[in-house]
Design an enzyme around this catalytic site. Structure first.
Site, PDB file in Angstrom:
ATOM      1  N   ASP A  10       0.884  -1.172   0.000  1.00  0.00           N
ATOM      2  CA  ASP A  10       0.000   0.000   0.000  1.00  0.00           C
ATOM      3  C   ASP A  10       0.915   1.214   0.000  1.00  0.00           C
ATOM      4  O   ASP A  10       2.136   1.091   0.124  1.00  0.00           O
ATOM      5  CB  ASP A  10      -0.885  -0.013   1.265  1.00  0.00           C
ATOM      6  CG  ASP A  10      -1.807   1.194   1.352  1.00  0.00           C
ATOM      7  OD1 ASP A  10      -2.450   1.526   0.339  1.00  0.00           O
ATOM      8  OD2 ASP A  10      -1.864   1.846   2.412  1.00  0.00           O
ATOM      9  N   SER A  11       0.307   2.409  -0.095  1.00  0.00           N
ATOM     10  CA  SER A  11       1.109   3.626  -0.025  1.00  0.00           C
ATOM     11  C   SER A  11       1.587   3.895   1.415  1.00  0.00           C
ATOM     12  O   SER A  11       2.568   4.590   1.616  1.00  0.00           O
ATOM     13  CB  SER A  11       0.284   4.810  -0.511  1.00  0.00           C
ATOM     14  OG  SER A  11      -0.879   4.920   0.287  1.00  0.00           O
ATOM     15  N   CYS A  73      -4.300  -1.711  -1.850  1.00  0.00           N
ATOM     16  CA  CYS A  73      -4.512  -0.286  -2.065  1.00  0.00           C
ATOM     17  C   CYS A  73      -5.503  -0.166  -3.208  1.00  0.00           C
ATOM     18  O   CYS A  73      -5.285  -0.737  -4.282  1.00  0.00           O
ATOM     19  CB  CYS A  73      -3.169   0.356  -2.431  1.00  0.00           C
ATOM     20  SG  CYS A  73      -3.288   2.037  -3.027  1.00  0.00           S
ATOM     21  N   ASN A  74      -6.584   0.561  -2.979  1.00  0.00           N
ATOM     22  CA  ASN A  74      -7.594   0.708  -4.034  1.00  0.00           C
ATOM     23  C   ASN A  74      -7.078   1.571  -5.186  1.00  0.00           C
ATOM     24  O   ASN A  74      -7.416   1.327  -6.337  1.00  0.00           O
ATOM     25  CB  ASN A  74      -8.861   1.357  -3.472  1.00  0.00           C
ATOM     26  CG  ASN A  74      -9.652   0.404  -2.599  1.00  0.00           C
ATOM     27  OD1 ASN A  74     -10.624  -0.181  -3.032  1.00  0.00           O
ATOM     28  ND2 ASN A  74      -9.233   0.239  -1.355  1.00  0.00           N
ATOM     29  N   GLU A 153      -3.131   9.579   8.039  1.00  0.00           N
ATOM     30  CA  GLU A 153      -1.670   9.431   8.107  1.00  0.00           C
ATOM     31  C   GLU A 153      -1.053  10.440   9.079  1.00  0.00           C
ATOM     32  O   GLU A 153       0.020  10.221   9.610  1.00  0.00           O
ATOM     33  CB  GLU A 153      -1.042   9.583   6.705  1.00  0.00           C
ATOM     34  CG  GLU A 153      -1.296   8.401   5.781  1.00  0.00           C
ATOM     35  CD  GLU A 153      -0.373   7.187   6.048  1.00  0.00           C
ATOM     36  OE1 GLU A 153       0.675   7.361   6.697  1.00  0.00           O
ATOM     37  OE2 GLU A 153      -0.729   6.079   5.608  1.00  0.00           O
ATOM     38  N   CYS A 185     -11.039   2.557   0.039  1.00  0.00           N
ATOM     39  CA  CYS A 185      -9.654   2.923   0.347  1.00  0.00           C
ATOM     40  C   CYS A 185      -9.288   2.140   1.604  1.00  0.00           C
ATOM     41  O   CYS A 185     -10.066   2.123   2.569  1.00  0.00           O
ATOM     42  CB  CYS A 185      -9.535   4.421   0.603  1.00  0.00           C
ATOM     43  SG  CYS A 185      -7.903   4.905   1.226  1.00  0.00           S
ATOM     44  N   THR A 186      -8.143   1.483   1.568  1.00  0.00           N
ATOM     45  CA  THR A 186      -7.804   0.597   2.684  1.00  0.00           C
ATOM     46  C   THR A 186      -7.447   1.357   3.968  1.00  0.00           C
ATOM     47  O   THR A 186      -7.314   0.753   5.025  1.00  0.00           O
ATOM     48  CB  THR A 186      -6.659  -0.358   2.292  1.00  0.00           C
ATOM     49  OG1 THR A 186      -5.573   0.409   1.776  1.00  0.00           O
ATOM     50  CG2 THR A 186      -7.127  -1.362   1.256  1.00  0.00           C
ATOM     51  N   HIS A 187      -7.288   2.676   3.865  1.00  0.00           N
ATOM     52  CA  HIS A 187      -7.086   3.471   5.089  1.00  0.00           C
ATOM     53  C   HIS A 187      -8.386   3.623   5.889  1.00  0.00           C
ATOM     54  O   HIS A 187      -8.357   3.796   7.098  1.00  0.00           O
ATOM     55  CB  HIS A 187      -6.600   4.890   4.753  1.00  0.00           C
ATOM     56  CG  HIS A 187      -5.141   5.002   4.434  1.00  0.00           C
ATOM     57  ND1 HIS A 187      -4.583   4.479   3.305  1.00  0.00           N
ATOM     58  CD2 HIS A 187      -4.128   5.608   5.117  1.00  0.00           C
ATOM     59  CE1 HIS A 187      -3.283   4.763   3.288  1.00  0.00           C
ATOM     60  NE2 HIS A 187      -2.985   5.446   4.383  1.00  0.00           N
TER      61      HIS A 187
END
Ligand code: DGL
Length: 266
Positions: A10-11, A73-74, A153, A185-187
């Protein structure tokens, strides 16, 4: 092959929500996680840039013997997954985080749903296109919510700032009457509770973490690749050191986090 790790990227911290779900469902597997913190957020980048990052990270995960590469990550799933499948076919099991949710929706009968995600994911139209194919009678409202990733983040969760941002986005009229909301979004599962609260817990809030973990378990089982060695070793790599990554990683994975900086961009 059986005791090789499951590669995930992921980012930033978002993919940890997926890594965590995999650990719940497949505790005998070793993980190798890559958070591309040097390029975060992906949601504002071009599809070309995300393809380039994803290709290089996939090579890194394969160099570290991953039997699976899971694009957690989408933004990367929507912009780079087809490209990765062509590029790395046969080298590992490749999984994304969009198809599992779309397949799950196909088993439901929602008339109206919402999708929230980064600018990259929403502008790609991937969810709408795939849902139209599998669930033609479901109407889909998509909305980019670009402040959510930087907010998470930066550690703004469970506070007034995050509540105000989440409320401002999700009370948008276009989302009125939805029966389900996809966290594209995986966040976002990190703030799932605050999101559900906006809808008085009356809307199904869906994300891919558990769904993709079950698909992964089935794929490993089918190929006889479940790790039965009894030895588990998780590794976490980031491309730029941020103390916040370590904090969140410790929140998801109790105990020692073997976090290393990997300089794959030089
Ligand atoms: N967690 C990611 C996603 O699912 C990336 C978010 C970002 O870096 O903008 O889209």
């Amino acid at each position: 092959m059986k005791n090789q790790p499951i590669g995930i990227f992921d980012s930033g911290v978002g993919g940890l929500t997926v890594a965590h779900a995999i650990k719940q469902i497949l505790p005998g597997e070793s993980l190798i996680y890559f958070g591309d913190t040097a390029h975060l957020p992906y949601g504002d980048k071009s599809a070309e840039a995300i393809k380039y990052y994803s290709q290089r990270i996939t090579e890194f995960l394969l160099d570290h013997n991953s039997k699976v590469v899971l694009v957690a990550c989408n933004s990367a799933s929507s912009s780079a997954f087809d490209f990765l499948k062509k590029e790395f076919e046969g080298k590992a099991i490749l999984l994304d985080v969009i198809d599992p949710v779309v397949d799950y929706l196909g088993t439901k009968n929602y008339s109206k749903i919402g999708v929230i995600g980064t600018k990259r994911t929403i502008s790609s139209g991937t969810y709408e296109k795939k849902i139209r194919e599998k669930s033609p009678s479901t109407s889909v409202v998509s909305m980019a919510t670009p402040l959510l990733v930087p907010m998470i983040e930066e550690g703004f969760i469970f506070d007034d700032i995050s509540n105000a941002i989440i409320r401002t986005y999700l009370t948008n009229e276009s989302l009125a009457g939805i029966q389900a909301l996809i966290l594209g979004c995986t966040h976002y599962p990190i703030i799932r509770n605050q999101i559900s609260k906006i809808f008085n817990f009356n809307v199904d809030v869906l994300d891919s973490a558990r769904l993709v973990s079950m698909i992964l378990r089935d794929a490993l089982e089918k190929k006889g690749l479940l790790n039965d060695s009894g030895t588990v070793k998780d590794q976490f790599f980031i491309s730029d050191y941020t103390p916040y990554f370590e904090k969140i990683a410790r929140m998801f994975f109790e105990g020692e986090i073997n976090l290393k900086k990997a300089d794959i961009w030089n």
